[in-house]
Design a protein around this motif. Sequence first.
Motif, PDB file in Angstrom:
ATOM      1  N   GLU A 226      -0.039   4.433 -15.027  1.00  0.00           N
ATOM      2  CA  GLU A 226       0.939   4.592 -14.188  1.00  0.00           C
ATOM      3  C   GLU A 226       0.403   3.791 -12.798  1.00  0.00           C
ATOM      4  OE1 GLU A 226       2.955   8.966 -14.851  1.00  0.00           O
ATOM      5  OE2 GLU A 226       1.153   8.902 -13.592  1.00  0.00           O
ATOM      6  N   PHE A 227      -0.900   4.025 -12.351  1.00  0.00           N
ATOM      7  CA  PHE A 227      -1.569   3.451 -11.397  1.00  0.00           C
ATOM      8  C   PHE A 227      -1.331   1.923 -11.389  1.00  0.00           C
ATOM      9  CE2 PHE A 227      -5.523   1.744  -9.530  1.00  0.00           C
ATOM     10  CZ  PHE A 227      -5.161   1.818  -8.259  1.00  0.00           C
ATOM     11  N   ILE A 228      -1.826   1.330 -12.384  1.00  0.00           N
ATOM     12  CA  ILE A 228      -1.781   0.062 -12.625  1.00  0.00           C
ATOM     13  C   ILE A 228      -0.477  -0.457 -12.670  1.00  0.00           C
ATOM     14  CG2 ILE A 228      -2.541  -1.830 -14.220  1.00  0.00           C
ATOM     15  CD1 ILE A 228      -4.866  -0.839 -12.768  1.00  0.00           C
ATOM     16  N   HIS A 229       0.525   0.251 -13.565  1.00  0.00           N
ATOM     17  CA  HIS A 229       1.955  -0.434 -13.389  1.00  0.00           C
ATOM     18  C   HIS A 229       2.558  -0.426 -12.061  1.00  0.00           C
ATOM     19  CE1 HIS A 229       6.146  -0.707 -15.280  1.00  0.00           C
ATOM     20  NE2 HIS A 229       6.374   0.093 -14.094  1.00  0.00           N
ATOM     21  N   ARG A 230       2.288   0.479 -11.284  1.00  0.00           N
ATOM     22  CA  ARG A 230       3.010   0.715  -9.847  1.00  0.00           C
ATOM     23  C   ARG A 230       2.355  -0.527  -8.951  1.00  0.00           C
ATOM     24  NH1 ARG A 230       1.375   3.199  -5.632  1.00  0.00           N
ATOM     25  NH2 ARG A 230      -0.223   4.544  -6.648  1.00  0.00           N
ATOM     26  N   LEU A 231       1.051  -0.653  -9.074  1.00  0.00           N
ATOM     27  CA  LEU A 231       0.435  -1.600  -8.198  1.00  0.00           C
ATOM     28  C   LEU A 231       0.885  -2.913  -8.589  1.00  0.00           C
ATOM     29  CD1 LEU A 231      -0.813   0.998  -7.204  1.00  0.00           C
ATOM     30  CD2 LEU A 231      -2.943  -0.291  -6.642  1.00  0.00           C
ATOM     31  N   GLU A 232       0.892  -3.213  -9.797  1.00  0.00           N
ATOM     32  CA  GLU A 232       1.211  -4.730 -10.244  1.00  0.00           C
ATOM     33  C   GLU A 232       2.810  -4.924  -9.740  1.00  0.00           C
ATOM     34  OE1 GLU A 232      -0.641  -6.397 -14.195  1.00  0.00           O
ATOM     35  OE2 GLU A 232       0.523  -4.156 -14.584  1.00  0.00           O
ATOM     36  N   GLU A 233       3.586  -3.970  -9.548  1.00  0.00           N
ATOM     37  CA  GLU A 233       5.003  -3.948  -9.122  1.00  0.00           C
ATOM     38  C   GLU A 233       4.986  -4.564  -7.762  1.00  0.00           C
ATOM     39  OE1 GLU A 233       8.034  -1.130 -10.964  1.00  0.00           O
ATOM     40  OE2 GLU A 233       6.584  -0.295  -9.839  1.00  0.00           O
ATOM     41  N   ASP A 234       4.004  -4.593  -6.739  1.00  0.00           N
ATOM     42  CA  ASP A 234       4.058  -4.825  -5.470  1.00  0.00           C
ATOM     43  C   ASP A 234       4.062  -6.405  -5.393  1.00  0.00           C
ATOM     44  OD1 ASP A 234       3.280  -5.685  -2.719  1.00  0.00           O
ATOM     45  OD2 ASP A 234       2.487  -3.505  -2.621  1.00  0.00           O
ATOM     46  N   PRO A 235       5.091  -6.921  -4.570  1.00  0.00           N
ATOM     47  CA  PRO A 235       5.198  -8.174  -4.541  1.00  0.00           C
ATOM     48  C   PRO A 235       4.040  -9.170  -3.773  1.00  0.00           C
ATOM     49  CG  PRO A 235       7.089  -7.222  -3.484  1.00  0.00           C
ATOM     50  CD  PRO A 235       6.262  -5.963  -3.839  1.00  0.00           C
ATOM     51  N   GLY A 236       3.355  -8.225  -3.227  1.00  0.00           N
ATOM     52  CA  GLY A 236       1.873  -8.719  -2.465  1.00  0.00           C
ATOM     53  C   GLY A 236       0.861  -8.570  -3.481  1.00  0.00           C
ATOM     54  N   HIS A 237       1.118  -8.224  -4.536  1.00  0.00           N
ATOM     55  CA  HIS A 237      -0.198  -7.707  -5.585  1.00  0.00           C
ATOM     56  C   HIS A 237      -1.046  -8.891  -5.671  1.00  0.00           C
ATOM     57  CE1 HIS A 237      -2.574  -6.531  -8.897  1.00  0.00           C
ATOM     58  NE2 HIS A 237      -1.691  -7.509  -9.830  1.00  0.00           N
ATOM     59  N   ARG A 238      -2.290  -9.014  -5.647  1.00  0.00           N
ATOM     60  CA  ARG A 238      -3.132 -10.051  -6.064  1.00  0.00           C
ATOM     61  C   ARG A 238      -4.525  -9.233  -6.770  1.00  0.00           C
ATOM     62  NH1 ARG A 238       0.853 -11.923  -4.429  1.00  0.00           N
ATOM     63  NH2 ARG A 238       1.193 -13.862  -2.932  1.00  0.00           N
TER      64      ARG A 238
END
Length: 345
Positions: A226-238
């Motif tokens: 859940e954590f990885i999926h949600r953070l990868e969704e962020d448009p600013g994810h790097r």
Amino acid sequence: MLPEDPGLPSGWAAEAPDGTDEAVVARLTELLRAHERVARGWAGASEDDVLVEVSERGLAMRENLVVRDEAGEIRAWGSVHDRAAGRMLYVHVVDRDLPGPAASACSDVLFTWAEAQAREVGAARGRAVQQIDTGAFQDDERQHGWLEGRGFERVRTWWQMTRPVSAGEAGLVPDPVDWERGGVRFRRVGTAPDGMPDEQDLRAVHDVLEGAFTDHFNSAEETFDEFIHRLEEDPGHRWDHWWLAELLDGDVPEACGALVGTVSESASGPDGSYVAYLGVLGSARGRGVATGLLHTIIADAAASGRDLVGLEVDADSPTGAHGLYTSMGWQTRYVTESWHKDVRV
């Protein structure tokens, strides 16, 4: 989810939006930006932010509803996100140009739908009570009135802070990729042979943040996936904005702190960096871990030509984090609030 007659003006209708329709995404972005301009003073949302909610990937953990007027124009939008066990996030946006009665009717429909969604989400999670967690800008009296009228309570205040970054601060740490001080190593998460981040490092970040936030306000356990999926969704994810801090006291480095950063894209100037998460385990507090991680993202931002680093802090943080941020140059730019309602499943 809604009664046959939800109380909308004649000819109006509520439906799920088509997140693949560019016109729909553009209209939702327009509504969201207008909402921000009136409530906060300026707009910051982009179509990428809307796509997080309505795209096929976003719908893995979300549902959406729009209200259309008699001409088919979208006048209100609600989105719910099954964020973690017992915690459902809720977006509530109503056209700022609507007159009072029509606006209130749209608001009521969105709340009725959101509460029904909360019962569905809570049942799927095996909960007796499901929390709805929504936000509002501090000075948005219209939103406050609607929330109070539907039984929501204002439970927390958040300071949205920014800090200017100068080019010379690239030397604030020896190397943002990997450096040491006082028996603590600060490094970016490693890279696997396939070019993706090292899963063991990502799990270490997740474990540190889960441990660091256990006693924090409204903390809800979140699985690694859940954590990885949600953070990868962020448009600013790097991926190269994820850092670990490790104690070097023993034979094997021990993860004790983590910082997850993102990129805040700007249409009018240099991009900024943003501290999405910063956590330090209790066993390592007092050893400069948080300061070291913050210096790392500042130095990285400076080296990347960025002019600011932003973050959010709980105004009532039990760790006194806002004092650290203020001492390091962060200032509050605007204030938001958390409003909660518990729905019996």
